[in-house]
Structures are given as C-alpha cells and as structure tokens.
Motif scaffolding. Structure first.
Motif, PDB file in Angstrom:
ATOM      1  N   PRO A 108       0.843  -1.201   0.000  1.00  0.00           N
ATOM      2  CA  PRO A 108       0.000   0.000   0.000  1.00  0.00           C
ATOM      3  C   PRO A 108       0.876   1.248   0.000  1.00  0.00           C
ATOM      4  O   PRO A 108       2.012   1.225   0.491  1.00  0.00           O
ATOM      5  N   PRO A 109       0.381   2.342  -0.530  1.00  0.00           N
ATOM      6  CA  PRO A 109       1.176   3.577  -0.575  1.00  0.00           C
ATOM      7  C   PRO A 109       1.522   4.085   0.829  1.00  0.00           C
ATOM      8  O   PRO A 109       0.771   3.878   1.781  1.00  0.00           O
ATOM      9  N   LYS A 110       2.653   4.775   0.917  1.00  0.00           N
ATOM     10  CA  LYS A 110       3.005   5.472   2.153  1.00  0.00           C
ATOM     11  C   LYS A 110       2.477   6.914   2.133  1.00  0.00           C
ATOM     12  O   LYS A 110       2.386   7.541   3.175  1.00  0.00           O
ATOM     13  N   LEU A 111       2.173   7.386   0.914  1.00  0.00           N
ATOM     14  CA  LEU A 111       1.659   8.743   0.777  1.00  0.00           C
ATOM     15  C   LEU A 111       0.546   8.772  -0.261  1.00  0.00           C
ATOM     16  O   LEU A 111       0.737   8.355  -1.400  1.00  0.00           O
ATOM     17  N   PHE A 112      -0.611   9.271   0.144  1.00  0.00           N
ATOM     18  CA  PHE A 112      -1.708   9.532  -0.775  1.00  0.00           C
ATOM     19  C   PHE A 112      -1.650  11.019  -1.104  1.00  0.00           C
ATOM     20  O   PHE A 112      -1.861  11.866  -0.222  1.00  0.00           O
ATOM     21  N   LEU A 113      -1.332  11.328  -2.355  1.00  0.00           N
ATOM     22  CA  LEU A 113      -1.148  12.704  -2.805  1.00  0.00           C
ATOM     23  C   LEU A 113      -2.340  13.107  -3.660  1.00  0.00           C
ATOM     24  O   LEU A 113      -2.658  12.433  -4.656  1.00  0.00           O
ATOM     25  N   LEU A 114      -3.002  14.201  -3.286  1.00  0.00           N
ATOM     26  CA  LEU A 114      -4.279  14.554  -3.895  1.00  0.00           C
ATOM     27  C   LEU A 114      -4.264  15.926  -4.542  1.00  0.00           C
ATOM     28  O   LEU A 114      -3.857  16.917  -3.922  1.00  0.00           O
ATOM     29  N   LEU A 156      -9.993  10.229   3.742  1.00  0.00           N
ATOM     30  CA  LEU A 156      -8.894  10.839   4.485  1.00  0.00           C
ATOM     31  C   LEU A 156      -8.689  10.143   5.825  1.00  0.00           C
ATOM     32  O   LEU A 156      -7.549   9.883   6.237  1.00  0.00           O
ATOM     33  N   GLU A 157      -9.779   9.831   6.505  1.00  0.00           N
ATOM     34  CA  GLU A 157      -9.687   9.124   7.786  1.00  0.00           C
ATOM     35  C   GLU A 157      -9.052   7.746   7.599  1.00  0.00           C
ATOM     36  O   GLU A 157      -8.183   7.336   8.378  1.00  0.00           O
ATOM     37  N   ARG A 158      -9.482   7.050   6.569  1.00  0.00           N
ATOM     38  CA  ARG A 158      -8.997   5.687   6.321  1.00  0.00           C
ATOM     39  C   ARG A 158      -7.519   5.693   5.952  1.00  0.00           C
ATOM     40  O   ARG A 158      -6.721   4.935   6.502  1.00  0.00           O
ATOM     41  N   TRP A 159      -7.146   6.565   5.028  1.00  0.00           N
ATOM     42  CA  TRP A 159      -5.767   6.592   4.559  1.00  0.00           C
ATOM     43  C   TRP A 159      -4.800   7.079   5.634  1.00  0.00           C
ATOM     44  O   TRP A 159      -3.682   6.588   5.743  1.00  0.00           O
ATOM     45  N   SER A 160      -5.218   8.071   6.424  1.00  0.00           N
ATOM     46  CA  SER A 160      -4.302   8.677   7.387  1.00  0.00           C
ATOM     47  C   SER A 160      -3.995   7.780   8.576  1.00  0.00           C
ATOM     48  O   SER A 160      -3.076   8.057   9.345  1.00  0.00           O
ATOM     49  N   THR A 161      -4.746   6.678   8.730  1.00  0.00           N
ATOM     50  CA  THR A 161      -4.457   5.761   9.834  1.00  0.00           C
ATOM     51  C   THR A 161      -3.243   4.891   9.544  1.00  0.00           C
ATOM     52  O   THR A 161      -2.573   4.441  10.475  1.00  0.00           O
ATOM     53  N   ALA A 162      -2.941   4.658   8.276  1.00  0.00           N
ATOM     54  CA  ALA A 162      -1.840   3.764   7.930  1.00  0.00           C
ATOM     55  C   ALA A 162      -0.769   4.420   7.068  1.00  0.00           C
ATOM     56  O   ALA A 162       0.273   3.824   6.806  1.00  0.00           O
ATOM     57  N   ALA A 163      -1.027   5.652   6.625  1.00  0.00           N
ATOM     58  CA  ALA A 163      -0.084   6.324   5.727  1.00  0.00           C
ATOM     59  C   ALA A 163      -0.209   7.836   5.970  1.00  0.00           C
ATOM     60  O   ALA A 163      -0.789   8.272   6.958  1.00  0.00           O
ATOM     61  N   HIS A 164       0.374   8.610   5.075  1.00  0.00           N
ATOM     62  CA  HIS A 164       0.240  10.058   5.128  1.00  0.00           C
ATOM     63  C   HIS A 164      -0.616  10.530   3.958  1.00  0.00           C
ATOM     64  O   HIS A 164      -0.680   9.883   2.904  1.00  0.00           O
ATOM     65  N   PHE A 195      -9.717  23.168   3.726  1.00  0.00           N
ATOM     66  CA  PHE A 195      -9.920  22.015   4.604  1.00  0.00           C
ATOM     67  C   PHE A 195     -10.327  22.423   6.018  1.00  0.00           C
ATOM     68  O   PHE A 195     -11.014  21.672   6.700  1.00  0.00           O
ATOM     69  N   ARG A 196      -9.919  23.602   6.445  1.00  0.00           N
ATOM     70  CA  ARG A 196     -10.311  24.066   7.779  1.00  0.00           C
ATOM     71  C   ARG A 196     -11.785  24.470   7.811  1.00  0.00           C
ATOM     72  O   ARG A 196     -12.460  24.327   8.834  1.00  0.00           O
ATOM     73  N   HIS A 197     -12.271  24.977   6.664  1.00  0.00           N
ATOM     74  CA  HIS A 197     -13.655  25.454   6.593  1.00  0.00           C
ATOM     75  C   HIS A 197     -14.459  24.621   5.590  1.00  0.00           C
ATOM     76  O   HIS A 197     -15.245  25.156   4.816  1.00  0.00           O
ATOM     77  N   GLY A 225      -6.509  18.069  10.441  1.00  0.00           N
ATOM     78  CA  GLY A 225      -5.803  17.094  11.265  1.00  0.00           C
ATOM     79  C   GLY A 225      -5.517  15.791  10.562  1.00  0.00           C
ATOM     80  O   GLY A 225      -4.705  14.986  11.042  1.00  0.00           O
ATOM     81  N   LEU A 226      -6.143  15.567   9.409  1.00  0.00           N
ATOM     82  CA  LEU A 226      -5.943  14.313   8.661  1.00  0.00           C
ATOM     83  C   LEU A 226      -4.900  14.465   7.563  1.00  0.00           C
ATOM     84  O   LEU A 226      -4.583  13.482   6.884  1.00  0.00           O
ATOM     85  N   ILE A 227      -4.363  15.666   7.393  1.00  0.00           N
ATOM     86  CA  ILE A 227      -3.473  15.954   6.270  1.00  0.00           C
ATOM     87  C   ILE A 227      -2.093  16.332   6.792  1.00  0.00           C
ATOM     88  O   ILE A 227      -1.953  17.196   7.660  1.00  0.00           O
ATOM     89  N   SER A 228      -1.067  15.680   6.250  1.00  0.00           N
ATOM     90  CA  SER A 228       0.303  15.843   6.754  1.00  0.00           C
ATOM     91  C   SER A 228       1.131  16.864   5.987  1.00  0.00           C
ATOM     92  O   SER A 228       2.158  17.322   6.486  1.00  0.00           O
TER      93      SER A 228
END
Length: 239
Positions: free
Chosen positions: A6-12, A126-134, A150-152, A160-163
């Motif tokens: 699985p990816p270490k980084l999901f880039l969007l 975002l919740e799912r991906w951020s638990t195992a990757a960035h 993302f704040r609004h 808080g889900l984005i690194s």
C-alpha cells in the motif's frame, strides 16, 4: 503474484478530484475578482502583499503575449487589477496570483461567505488513509488557500488528517521533478506515492517520476478520451 504494498503517501489534487470544479469557477474565482480592488487598496502596505505584488510584476516582465496588460512597478497596485483579471480569464497558474487569491479567500472563509465544498467520499477516505499512511495535497492553489479549504470544509475541519501541503512553489504539476521533490519532503520514495488527479497532463509526469496514479472521473469534469493507461476511478470508496 506478489501483492503491491500500500502507498506510504496519498497525494491529492484539489479541483475536480476532491472538490467540484464549480467550487473554483463559480465561487472562489468570482469572489477574488470582486474583491481584488478593495483588498489591494486596504492592504497594499502589508509586507506579504507587497512581496506578492513584486513577484507579480516580475512575472509580468516575462510575458511575451502582446495582449498582456503591463504591470511593471509593484508600487502601482492599481495597475495590477487588469493583469490579475487577465491571468484569471486564462486560468494561468501564476504563483503571485494564487497567493493574492488565497489572502482574499481567507477573509471570505472567516466571515462564512465561502465554504470548502468537498465530495461526499472525501472525509472517510482521508480518515482511512491517514491511519496507515500520510495524506498530502498538491494544488496550483496556494498552501494558504488549501488550508482554508480544509479548515472550513462542508464536513468541518479536516486539517488534522493531512500531513503536507504543496503548491506551485514546489514546481509545476506538469514536471516529474515536482513529484520527486514532494517525495523527498515527505520522506518517501516516489514509488511509495499514489497520486490522484483529474488531469492526464499531471498524471503523466507523476508516473514518470515513479508514482502510482489514478485518474479521477467526477461528475462535472471534462471527459477524457485517452487516459494514457492511468487507471480510472469515480470514487475513493474503491480504495
């Protein structure tokens, strides 16, 4: 056959990937256009705004299109308006323009005149991906504008889900070197990145850098006749 890691980084990407294109063209761009003149009149003495205007004048000096409005002196902010509108009319990815837009949008978001409209499947992904990757964002919109989005958001504060956040200061999204730079900044190899975008011209250089790619097909996006071999998805729920 070995299952890929699985990816270490999901880039969007943002526009057309996690947010509808209408957010940009029907809300954000018109809001900035309507507020540029007053914003510059009130804030032209602000060091950050002055720096953006200097950058804008430097970009203007490099223009080769004879129809380009001239803006060569950053102290004459009133002459910047026609050039800023000219850039927006052409959807140019000007770093100075994006920074100024972000400053204007900040006030709009804080006054609840704007809201970051995201697709329904984005928060859970975002919740799912951020638990195992960035998770990181790479958009032509400024980092400041990304944070506001993302704040609004219409789902509350998702920052808080984005690194990480990246914009055109990292480099153009059409250059493979930009994706290599993001990998370095996030402490991973390009081959450990999954990049999502609605634009093949962005996915091609990402794949060239070694990233895995997904072509996001959202309602309202332009049709894509040739995906260049990038796997198409309509929802993040499949990942």
């Amino acid at each position: 056959m070995t299952k890929p890691r699985p990816p270490k980084l999901f880039l969007l990407d943002v526009e057309g990937t996690i947010a509808p294109i209408s957010l940009v063209y029907d809300q954000l761009f018109p809001y900035a256009r309507a507020h540029f003149e007053r914003f510059l009149h009130v804030n032209c003495g602000d060091p950050g705004v002055a720096s953006d205007l200097t950058m804008l004048a430097e970009e203007n000096a490099l223009e080769t299109d004879e129809t380009t409005p001239k803006f060569l002196n950053p102290q004459y902010w009133d002459e910047a308006i026609s050039y800023l509108n000219w850039l927006m009319d052409r959807d140019r990815k000007s770093t100075a323009l994006k920074s100024l837009q972000g400053r204007i949008w900040k006030g709009g978001f804080e006054r609840d005149e704007l809201q970051g409209t995201l697709f329904e499947d984005v928060p859970k992904a975002l919740e799912r991906w951020s638990t195992a990757a960035h998770v990181a964002i790479y958009s032509s919109g400024s980092v400041a504008a990304q944070l506001l989005l993302f704040r609004h958001s219409n789902f509350g504060d998702l920052t808080g889900l984005i690194s990480g956040y990246f914009d055109t200061r990292t480099g153009p999204k059409t250059s493979s070197a930009s994706y290599e730079s993001i990998a370095s900044a996030m402490g991973c190899d390009p081959r450990e990145i999954m990049f999502f975008s609605d634009a093949v011209r962005e996915l091609d250089p990402a794949r060239e850098a070694g990233c895995h790619t997904r072509l996001v097909m959202r309602e309202g996006n332009a049709s894509v006749d040739d995906s260049h071999g990038h796997r198409r998805i309509k929802s993040f729920n499949v990942l």
